[in-house]
Design an enzyme around this catalytic site. Structure first.
Site, PDB file in Angstrom:
ATOM      1  N   HIS A   1       0.912  -1.026   0.025  1.00 21.21           N
ATOM      2  CA  HIS A   1       0.089   0.057   0.051  1.00 21.21           C
ATOM      3  C   HIS A   1       1.026   1.182   0.085  1.00 21.21           C
ATOM      4  CE1 HIS A   1      -2.658   2.931   1.703  1.00 21.21           C
ATOM      5  NE2 HIS A   1      -3.756   2.203   1.610  1.00 21.21           N
TER       6      HIS A   1
ATOM      7  N   ARG B   1      -6.486  10.694   0.247  1.00 23.05           N
ATOM      8  CA  ARG B   1      -6.304  11.129  -1.238  1.00 23.05           C
ATOM      9  C   ARG B   1      -7.932  11.155  -1.673  1.00 23.05           C
ATOM     10  NH1 ARG B   1      -3.383   6.825  -3.295  1.00 23.05           N
ATOM     11  NH2 ARG B   1      -3.218   5.895  -1.342  1.00 23.05           N
TER      12      ARG B   1
END
Lengths: 600, 258
Positions: A238, A258
């Site tokens: 990740h 994000r």
């Protein structure tokens, strides 16, 4: 052991693991009217699901009515670079919305839209805002809801209990044998069906978001019982975790940052993700800042910001920036939301992130950018299962959640894990119960099998001055981190396998001091074996797959190869060693293939 | 890097004592890191519970220099270089070994709480709840079940005889969360009074002070429950509350003053 008595419990269905998948499986099996036991390695409600942050992907269409299961299916297959088990991806996309609504009926309180429906947020690789969430603590809400619903369903819960081996009666499963972590005493479970819901393998790496529990228990138990594993080369790194201070390196920073407007920047302040848009995603990714900015509010006429490309691509981009000398002071990159969203919004949407940076790194994310970098987070591979029934290749054995392979192909999209747990957890519980109802007569557990495992489990105590289990674990973590990481090569993978072989030899001499009561040294000595097993599987499969795809990148084979796009690497244990073969992927029906090929 | 003397409790139900370990720390380390370092290098069998090491699972509760805290969220730089730092298990619950306590009391209490009973959905089959109506119960859902509030609760800590009919702060906010759920229709009045024993709480707010999630346990959870008990159970008020939505009732009103 010869004269040590042990307690025995009998169930139709035994679920091993009590995170999202295990709890959902146990609830479903109980609803079928069979007797259910649920084994957790920790206390109930502490499993890894509790750490999930961003949300549950489900095409409910509450925010974007254009969303539906077909689009979710397409996004999932493309995210996995088309080597997903198509049937799992289809069932997952179709059933996820009902599983989320069911959680709501059981008491989950998701964040709301202004119409009072479940709100949905943007995440990488998803065409529409699709993740049902509660701030950035969705996993906590999910596990608590399942836990408090589950305790009223007549399930027997065995807390702080570790399963060492599955028991078989001939070819089929007949139970499991293990020990209580608090007393160190043995326990035998007789069961017609066993569901493995034990999660992942992250503790084989040094920098990981995974907890101590993720030692590949389910994958190893399945392998040792004769079942197949698939896709073990596909490991998700990740892209965003804390990198500083060192003691918290690997602590997850949700993709929701994000999704909610945060952007990645290098040390020069450049939004570098625009330089890393792969051909495969050009059609659906904005190539300029203006379009990317418009996309947050108008998804129909604009393409998605490259900050939200699938995780494998973002992780590789960050690694490349750091390597090129454009990283942040502590070897990551900057994740900036403070200049883009108001402080109140950040605290409301991302309270855990605010809290963890403030308390552990003295960083106020409403005022300063975060420093982030990739870490091991998830394994796409796992126990090979039948899509509809979650049945493994050994009768009576099912697997669901991270322990199972196939659903996510070579790369999992964010948010698809929590939905996977619910969809396939339920299916595992259902089919394990149906299977158990059809098992006639009484299953027997061989006393000799039990005896042998018990003896092996106690062996570390015979060697109080033996190898330090923590040292072996640390050396394995170092090996996997350096040699089986984001970018791999043939030479390094071969070296990793050599080191794993040496560690396996040393692990035979692992020792434990002290007594059997809550002894973490002993527990680690036992966990090292499964950890070495899954590490070997991962390195072997990674060496075999001579291409790059999703969570498997080979520096010496940097491109995807169409012939590799049609096969899985399958692992099994025969005669004490792990063997490997390639098998063709199940063929996707034309109408689904058409969905996947559809342009964004 | 600073070196500390860690004074760690080692023992079991039969007794025990504090043992000293000298440990060098690294940048940003928390108490849990130091415990892990002791395990890896000096005492492999030192027992402690932990999972997430991120303040999200509530497993590593302990008493650090006498203060109930999560070991994973307690930075070593709170202490001066060379200081002696004591680590003991949470003391209200029976010890299993070293830093691990038997917290099964809490799992028993959890089972007793009457679960959600949902009203029927809207005519289109959907459930609707407005964000302002879920804000308050969402605060209680932040609970990570570290049981530090139960550890410091005077009733649980000092009154063995009263524990049987007392749920404790963790479950007061669980009950309050269910009661404030906009779709719930269950009446828990008798349970709150008789089995959960909310009347025994004398609002010293010790629970609120130690909550690592900063939940306003007393102000937003316990006091509204106590007020309902004081008001007595009025079936008409109860029905109105259920059907009008709970945000208009006193139980859902924001009592946060800070």
């Amino acid at each position: 052991m010869a004269n040590e008595s042990y307690e025995t419990h009998e169930h139709d269905v035994l679920v091993i693991g009590a995170g999202g998948a295990g709890l959902r499986a146990a609830i479903e099996a109980a609803a079928q009217g069979v007797s259910v036991g649920l084994v957790c390695k920790s206390l109930l409600g502490k499993a890894h699901t509790v750490m999930a942050e961003g949300g549950i992907a489900a095409a409910m269409g509450n925010v974007w009515p254009e969303d539906n299961w077909q689009v979710h299916f397409r996004d999932t297959m493309r995210g996995g670079r088309m080597v997903n088990n198509w049937r799992m991806a289809q069932l997952h996309a179709q059933e996820a919305p009902e599983r989320v609504l069911e959680l709501e009926r059981w008491g989950a309180l998701f964040d709301r839209t202004k119409d009072g429906l479940i709100s949905q947020r943007d995440f990488g690789g998803h065409r529409y805002a699709r993740l049902a969430h509660v701030g950035d603590r969705t996993g906590l809400e999910m596990i608590r809801t399942l836990q408090y619903h589950g305790i009223h369903q007549g399930i027997d819960v065995y807390m702080e209990c570790k399963v060492e081996r599955l028991m078989k009666d001939g070819d089929r499963i007949s139970g499991a044998f293990g020990y209580w972590r608090d007393t160190g005493k043995f326990v035998l479970f007789k069961a017609k069906a066993v569901v493995l819901a034990t999660g992942g393998i992250g503790k084989a790496w040094k920098i990981t978001s995974n907890s101590w529990e993720y030692t590949g228990d389910g994958q190893s138990l399945a392998l040792w019982a004769g079942a197949d594993l698939i896709d073990m080369e596909f490991v998700q790194f990740h892209p965003t975790h804390m990198v500083w201070p060192p003691s918290v390196a690997g602590l997850l920073v949700t993709e929701g940052v994000r999704g909610d407007g945060g952007t990645l920047k290098n040390k020069d302040g450049e939004r570098f993700m625009f330089n890393y848009i792969p051909e495969y995603y050009k059609g659906e990714t904005a190539d300029n800042i203006e379009e990317a900015e418009r996309w947050y509010t108008d998804k129909k006429n604009n393409r998605r910001t490259p900050d939200l490309l699938p995780r494998d691509m973002v992780a590789r981009a960050i690694r490349a920036e750091v390597k090129a000398g454009r990283g942040s002071p502590h070897g990551g990159v900057f994740l900036d939301i403070c200049t883009r969203r108001p402080a109140d919004y950040i605290r409301k949407r991302l309270p855990s992130m605010y809290h963890q940076f403030k308390e552990l790194a003295d960083v106020d994310i409403t005022k300063e950018p975060m420093e982030v970098g990739p870490a091991q987070h998830y394994v796409m591979g796992g126990v090979r299962v039948d899509a509809d029934s979650t049945a493994a290749t050994v009768p009576g054995l099912c697997a669901a959640g991270e322990a199972a392979g196939g659903m996510h192909g070579s790369n999992r999209l964010g948010g698809n894990s929590l939905s996977d747990l619910l969809v396939f957890g339920r299916r595992a519980g259902l089919y394990a119960a149906l299977y158990a109802k059809n098992v006639g007569g009484r299953l027997s557990v061989d006393a000799g099998q039990v005896e042998a495992v018990a003896r092996e489990t106690l062996e570390p105590f015979d060697r109080p001055a033996g190898e330090n289990p923590y040292a072996i674990q640390a050396e394995l973590q170092e090996t996997m981190q350096n040699l089986v990481g984001i970018i791999r090569t043939e030479a390094e993978l071969k070296e990793a396998l050599k080191k794993i072989e040496a560690l396996k030899a040393r692990a035979k001499n692992v020792g434990a001091g002290g007594g059997r009561t809550y002894n973490p040294g002993w527990h680690t000595a036992l966990d090292v074996r499964s950890l070495l097993t899954v590490a070997e599987c991962c390195a072997m499969a990674a060496l075999e797959r001579t291409e790059s795809r999703g969570g498997h990148t080979r520096d010496d084979h940097p491109y995807s190869d169409d012939t590799w796009g049609t096969v899985n690497v399958v692992l099994s244990e025969r005669g004490g060693g792990i063997s490997l073969r390639r098998e063709p992927l199940p063929k996707m029906p034309d109408e689904l293939n058409a969905l996947v090929q559809e342009k964004a | 890097m600073p070196t500390y003397t860690m004074r760690v409790f080692r023992g079991d139900p039969g007794g025990g004592e504090f043992k000293d370990y000298r440990v060098e720390t690294g940048e940003g380390m928390v108490v849990l890191d130091v415990i892990h370092r002791i395990q890896a290098t000096q005492a492999p069998d030192l027992a402690c519970r932990w999972n997430c090491k991120a303040g999200k699972c509530g497993s590593c509760s302990a008493e650090v220099n006498g203060q109930p805290r999560l070991m994973c969220m307690t930075r070593m730089n709170l202490f001066a270089d060379g200081e002696t730092v004591s680590v003991a298990p949470i003391r209200t619950f029976p010890i299993i070994r070293d830093l691990v306590a038997d917290v099964s009391y809490n799992f028993e209490k959890a089972k007793q709480v009457p679960p959600l009973r949902l009203r029927p959905p809207d005519p289109d089959g959907k459930y609707r709840m407005m964000q302002e109506d879920v804000d308050r119960p969402q605060e209680f859902h932040k609970c990570i079940e570290c049981f530090l509030c139960q550890d410091v609760c005077h009733v649980i800590r000092d009154h063995e005889d009263k524990k049987r009919a007392f749920a404790g702060p963790r479950f007061f906010i669980k009950i309050a969360g269910l009661d404030m759920h906009p779709l719930d229709t269950r009446d828990r009045s008798a349970f709150i009074k008789d089995q959960a024993g909310v009347g025994l709480c004398n609002i010293t707010k010790c629970c609120t002070e130690v909550c690592p999630e900063h939940i306003h346990i007393t102000d937003n959870g316990i006091i509204p429950l106590k007020e309902r008990m004081a008001d007595g159970f009025d079936p008409i008020v109860w029905l109105l509350r259920k059907f009008r939505g709970k945000s208009t009732s006193r139980i859902g009103r924001d009592r946060t003053s800070r």
